[in-house]
Design a protein around this motif. Structure first.
Motif, PDB file in Angstrom:
ATOM      1  N   PHE A 155     -16.898  89.596 -24.961  1.00 39.92           N
ATOM      2  CA  PHE A 155     -16.081  89.134 -26.081  1.00 39.92           C
ATOM      3  C   PHE A 155     -16.916  89.054 -27.353  1.00 39.92           C
ATOM      4  CE2 PHE A 155     -13.956  85.819 -28.649  1.00 39.92           C
ATOM      5  CZ  PHE A 155     -12.746  86.473 -28.832  1.00 39.92           C
ATOM      6  N   GLU A 156     -18.154  88.590 -27.249  1.00 39.02           N
ATOM      7  CA  GLU A 156     -19.030  88.539 -28.414  1.00 39.02           C
ATOM      8  C   GLU A 156     -19.256  89.936 -28.980  1.00 39.02           C
ATOM      9  OE1 GLU A 156     -22.583  86.546 -27.232  1.00 39.02           O
ATOM     10  OE2 GLU A 156     -21.642  84.564 -27.117  1.00 39.02           O
ATOM     11  N   ARG A 157     -19.472  90.925 -28.125  1.00 39.87           N
ATOM     12  CA  ARG A 157     -19.647  92.307 -28.584  1.00 39.87           C
ATOM     13  C   ARG A 157     -18.411  92.794 -29.332  1.00 39.87           C
ATOM     14  NH1 ARG A 157     -20.747  96.169 -23.821  1.00 39.87           N
ATOM     15  NH2 ARG A 157     -20.729  97.690 -25.544  1.00 39.87           N
ATOM     16  N   LEU A 158     -17.245  92.500 -28.793  1.00 36.68           N
ATOM     17  CA  LEU A 158     -16.012  92.934 -29.440  1.00 36.68           C
ATOM     18  C   LEU A 158     -15.831  92.265 -30.799  1.00 36.68           C
ATOM     19  CD1 LEU A 158     -13.621  92.900 -26.335  1.00 36.68           C
ATOM     20  CD2 LEU A 158     -14.431  94.932 -27.572  1.00 36.68           C
ATOM     21  N   VAL A 159     -16.117  90.971 -30.874  1.00 41.00           N
ATOM     22  CA  VAL A 159     -16.002  90.257 -32.151  1.00 41.00           C
ATOM     23  C   VAL A 159     -16.971  90.828 -33.171  1.00 41.00           C
ATOM     24  CG1 VAL A 159     -16.376  88.020 -33.274  1.00 41.00           C
ATOM     25  CG2 VAL A 159     -15.107  88.128 -31.131  1.00 41.00           C
ATOM     26  N   ASP A 160     -18.185  91.137 -32.744  1.00 40.30           N
ATOM     27  CA  ASP A 160     -19.182  91.678 -33.657  1.00 40.30           C
ATOM     28  C   ASP A 160     -18.800  93.068 -34.162  1.00 40.30           C
ATOM     29  OD1 ASP A 160     -20.724  89.418 -33.363  1.00 40.30           O
ATOM     30  OD2 ASP A 160     -22.143  90.317 -31.951  1.00 40.30           O
ATOM     31  N   ASP A 161     -18.197  93.863 -33.301  1.00 41.24           N
ATOM     32  CA  ASP A 161     -17.974  95.278 -33.626  1.00 41.24           C
ATOM     33  C   ASP A 161     -16.616  95.575 -34.249  1.00 41.24           C
ATOM     34  OD1 ASP A 161     -20.459  95.664 -32.549  1.00 41.24           O
ATOM     35  OD2 ASP A 161     -19.765  96.600 -30.687  1.00 41.24           O
ATOM     36  N   PHE A 162     -15.642  94.650 -34.088  1.00 41.43           N
ATOM     37  CA  PHE A 162     -14.285  94.948 -34.544  1.00 41.43           C
ATOM     38  C   PHE A 162     -13.719  93.756 -35.317  1.00 41.43           C
ATOM     39  CE2 PHE A 162     -15.094  97.307 -30.638  1.00 41.43           C
ATOM     40  CZ  PHE A 162     -14.912  98.616 -31.086  1.00 41.43           C
ATOM     41  N   LYS A 163     -13.673  93.896 -36.632  1.00 38.48           N
ATOM     42  CA  LYS A 163     -13.261  92.788 -37.492  1.00 38.48           C
ATOM     43  C   LYS A 163     -11.784  92.441 -37.325  1.00 38.48           C
ATOM     44  CE  LYS A 163     -17.362  92.498 -39.180  1.00 38.48           C
ATOM     45  NZ  LYS A 163     -18.267  91.438 -38.663  1.00 38.48           N
ATOM     46  N   GLN A 164     -10.985  93.376 -36.802  1.00 38.40           N
ATOM     47  CA  GLN A 164      -9.570  93.068 -36.629  1.00 38.40           C
ATOM     48  C   GLN A 164      -9.301  92.149 -35.449  1.00 38.40           C
ATOM     49  OE1 GLN A 164     -11.169  96.091 -36.069  1.00 38.40           O
ATOM     50  NE2 GLN A 164      -9.610  97.570 -35.414  1.00 38.40           N
ATOM     51  N   LEU A 165     -10.306  91.893 -34.620  1.00 36.67           N
ATOM     52  CA  LEU A 165     -10.165  90.923 -33.534  1.00 36.67           C
ATOM     53  C   LEU A 165     -10.378  89.531 -34.119  1.00 36.67           C
ATOM     54  CD1 LEU A 165      -9.837  90.158 -30.573  1.00 36.67           C
ATOM     55  CD2 LEU A 165     -12.264  90.656 -30.228  1.00 36.67           C
ATOM     56  N   VAL A 166      -9.285  88.770 -34.246  1.00 33.94           N
ATOM     57  CA  VAL A 166      -9.357  87.502 -34.965  1.00 33.94           C
ATOM     58  C   VAL A 166      -9.067  86.288 -34.097  1.00 33.94           C
ATOM     59  CG1 VAL A 166      -8.779  88.576 -37.172  1.00 33.94           C
ATOM     60  CG2 VAL A 166      -6.944  87.647 -35.729  1.00 33.94           C
ATOM     61  N   MET A 167      -8.602  86.502 -32.856  1.00 38.68           N
ATOM     62  CA  MET A 167      -8.225  85.357 -32.028  1.00 38.68           C
ATOM     63  C   MET A 167      -8.407  85.670 -30.555  1.00 38.68           C
ATOM     64  SD  MET A 167      -4.472  83.461 -31.676  1.00 38.68           S
ATOM     65  CE  MET A 167      -4.433  82.849 -33.361  1.00 38.68           C
ATOM     66  N   LEU A 168      -8.780  84.650 -29.805  1.00 39.87           N
ATOM     67  CA  LEU A 168      -8.797  84.688 -28.344  1.00 39.87           C
ATOM     68  C   LEU A 168      -7.681  83.801 -27.828  1.00 39.87           C
ATOM     69  CD1 LEU A 168     -10.128  85.394 -25.588  1.00 39.87           C
ATOM     70  CD2 LEU A 168     -11.579  83.361 -25.897  1.00 39.87           C
ATOM     71  N   LYS A 169      -6.760  84.410 -27.074  1.00 38.52           N
ATOM     72  CA  LYS A 169      -5.768  83.605 -26.332  1.00 38.52           C
ATOM     73  C   LYS A 169      -6.441  83.283 -25.000  1.00 38.52           C
ATOM     74  CE  LYS A 169      -2.107  81.911 -24.282  1.00 38.52           C
ATOM     75  NZ  LYS A 169      -0.985  82.730 -23.826  1.00 38.52           N
ATOM     76  N   HIS A 170      -6.971  82.069 -24.908  1.00 39.71           N
ATOM     77  CA  HIS A 170      -7.813  81.666 -23.783  1.00 39.71           C
ATOM     78  C   HIS A 170      -6.942  81.073 -22.683  1.00 39.71           C
ATOM     79  CE1 HIS A 170     -11.170  79.921 -21.590  1.00 39.71           C
ATOM     80  NE2 HIS A 170     -10.591  78.743 -21.661  1.00 39.71           N
ATOM     81  N   GLU A 171      -6.927  81.773 -21.534  1.00 42.57           N
ATOM     82  CA  GLU A 171      -6.079  81.303 -20.449  1.00 42.57           C
ATOM     83  C   GLU A 171      -6.758  81.479 -19.097  1.00 42.57           C
ATOM     84  OE1 GLU A 171      -1.260  80.975 -20.225  1.00 42.57           O
ATOM     85  OE2 GLU A 171      -2.160  82.806 -21.004  1.00 42.57           O
ATOM     86  N   ASP A 172      -8.060  81.696 -19.111  1.00 43.22           N
ATOM     87  CA  ASP A 172      -8.800  81.747 -17.858  1.00 43.22           C
ATOM     88  C   ASP A 172      -8.785  80.352 -17.239  1.00 43.22           C
ATOM     89  OD1 ASP A 172     -10.369  82.572 -15.788  1.00 43.22           O
ATOM     90  OD2 ASP A 172     -12.005  83.330 -17.021  1.00 43.22           O
ATOM     91  N   ALA A 173      -8.826  80.292 -15.915  1.00 43.87           N
ATOM     92  CA  ALA A 173      -8.813  79.000 -15.236  1.00 43.87           C
ATOM     93  C   ALA A 173      -9.554  79.124 -13.904  1.00 43.87           C
ATOM     94  CB  ALA A 173      -7.381  78.521 -14.997  1.00 43.87           C
ATOM     95  N   PRO A 174     -10.594  78.320 -13.677  1.00 41.38           N
ATOM     96  CA  PRO A 174     -11.120  77.348 -14.637  1.00 41.38           C
ATOM     97  C   PRO A 174     -11.841  78.050 -15.788  1.00 41.38           C
ATOM     98  CG  PRO A 174     -12.532  77.446 -12.722  1.00 41.38           C
ATOM     99  CD  PRO A 174     -11.344  78.317 -12.413  1.00 41.38           C
ATOM    100  N   GLY A 175     -11.608  77.570 -16.990  1.00 41.91           N
ATOM    101  CA  GLY A 175     -12.139  78.286 -18.134  1.00 41.91           C
ATOM    102  C   GLY A 175     -12.832  77.437 -19.169  1.00 41.91           C
ATOM    103  N   LEU A 176     -13.018  76.147 -18.892  1.00 43.25           N
ATOM    104  CA  LEU A 176     -13.647  75.285 -19.894  1.00 43.25           C
ATOM    105  C   LEU A 176     -15.071  75.720 -20.208  1.00 43.25           C
ATOM    106  CD1 LEU A 176     -12.326  71.809 -18.692  1.00 43.25           C
ATOM    107  CD2 LEU A 176     -11.608  73.076 -20.714  1.00 43.25           C
ATOM    108  N   ALA A 177     -15.808  76.121 -19.190  1.00 44.33           N
ATOM    109  CA  ALA A 177     -17.194  76.553 -19.414  1.00 44.33           C
ATOM    110  C   ALA A 177     -17.227  77.817 -20.263  1.00 44.33           C
ATOM    111  CB  ALA A 177     -17.900  76.780 -18.078  1.00 44.33           C
ATOM    112  N   LYS A 178     -16.277  78.739 -20.033  1.00 47.57           N
ATOM    113  CA  LYS A 178     -16.235  79.955 -20.851  1.00 47.57           C
ATOM    114  C   LYS A 178     -15.965  79.605 -22.312  1.00 47.57           C
ATOM    115  CE  LYS A 178     -13.940  83.746 -19.570  1.00 47.57           C
ATOM    116  NZ  LYS A 178     -12.826  84.741 -19.393  1.00 47.57           N
TER     117      LYS A 178
END
Length: 318
Positions: A155-178
């Motif tokens: 996800f960090e790579r994608l954010v760094d490389d693509f400015k149009q990525l503006v949001m993460l819909k976070h729904e992993d579970a368990p996902g607090l550590a992520k």
């Protein structure tokens, strides 16, 4: 026309249900009343054609019709549209259609079957190229449904490389550590901070807000609670927010049941006066008489708990 979605998005972007009549036809009048209900509940934006919205049961024309209908009533509230599809040409075409219609951005989930970090990165690189740099994108991270795991490093790579990525819909579970790892990674020099809205029915919302989430993107049938909890957290009143959340927790938990979760949500929206029918378009789950009686008892208990806490609550949508 609202502004395009950006990294600064905050609050509650409700995952909107799609209303149908008892015989399975698209109910545009209930689309209107449901949109108005969400607005009265205080939501900050809408997410359409998500998994809860039964998008896979709509025709292409119906999908655009729903998007235009909600955008026409949403006022200055942003509308995000789910455009996930196995074929990138379908993703591209629907994305451009909804942006022309006035959407603020689109949400894309990885197709089932992607393997490894390189598979995830390469798919989104292709998707961003197909969409172009001017369409804001939400990464829908829901591995329980897609079977695709998103690592914080990718996800960090994608954010760094693509400015149009503006949001993460976070729904992993368990996902607090992520969530914590993503927020910690953004503190590195030169790293861009993106918006994170969380799902899973709001089940972990207080903990996720404490860990850096900016709000919720879920379909809980009491969106007014989600709004109040997020606003209390934003005002620095975390304990008051958790106290309020705790009053609704039995119903939050009840709604996330596999198989009948959507049926329960639509039944609540029906009982709250937001839609004319709780029916799903076939194939869909349904509630038994016992299920409905159980839900009604839980709703009555909520009303009593709210009254006892000094928080009067109006059940109906109007």
């Amino acid at each position: 026309m609202t502004a395009k979605l950006s990294e600064d998005a905050r609050g509650v972007y409700i995952i909107a249900a799609t209303p149908f009549t008892d015989d399975g036809a698209l109910d545009l009048q209930s689309v209107d009343t449901l949109t108005d209900f969400y607005i009265r509940s205080g939501v900050h934006g809408f997410t359409l054609l998500g998994m809860m919205g039964e998008a896979h049961k709509l025709t292409a024309d119906e999908s655009i019709e729903v998007v235009k209908r909600v955008i026409g009533r949403a006022g200055d509230r942003q509308v995000i549209v789910g455009v996930s599809h196995a074929g990138l040409e379908n993703v591209r075409r629907l994305s451009h259609e909804v942006m022309v219609a006035g959407a603020a951005g689109v949400m894309v989930a990885p197709p089932a079957g992607l393997k490894g970090d390189d598979g995830v990165y390469n798919y989104y690189a292709q998707a961003f190229a197909a969409l172009g740099p001017h369409i804001p994108v939400v990464y829908q991270d829901y591995p329980q449904a897609t079977g695709v795991y998103l690592s914080p490093a990718v996800f960090e790579r994608l954010v760094d490389d693509f400015k149009q990525l503006v949001m993460l819909k976070h729904e992993d579970a368990p996902g607090l550590a992520k969530l914590t790892r993503v927020r910690d990674g953004e503190k590195k020099p030169g790293r861009r901070r993106v918006s994170i809205l969380v799902g899973n029915g709001g089940l972990y919302l207080p903990q996720e807000l404490r860990r850096g989430a900016d709000g919720a993107m879920t379909g809980f049938a009491w969106p007014d609670m989600l709004v109040q909890v997020c606003e209390l957290f934003a005002a620095g009143k975390a304990e008051a927010a958790e106290d309020l959340f705790d009053l609704y927790l039995p119903l939050v938990r009840h709604e996330v049941q596999p198989a009948i979760g959507l049926a329960l949500r639509k039944e609540v929206l029906f009982k709250r006066g937001a839609i004319k029918s709780p029916k799903q378009r076939a194939p869909g789950s349904s509630l038994t008489t016992t299920d409905r009686a159980e839900l009604e008892a839980m709703m009555a208990r909520l009303e009593r708990r709210l009254a006892a806490s000094g928080r009067a609550h109006k059940l109906a949508a109007e």
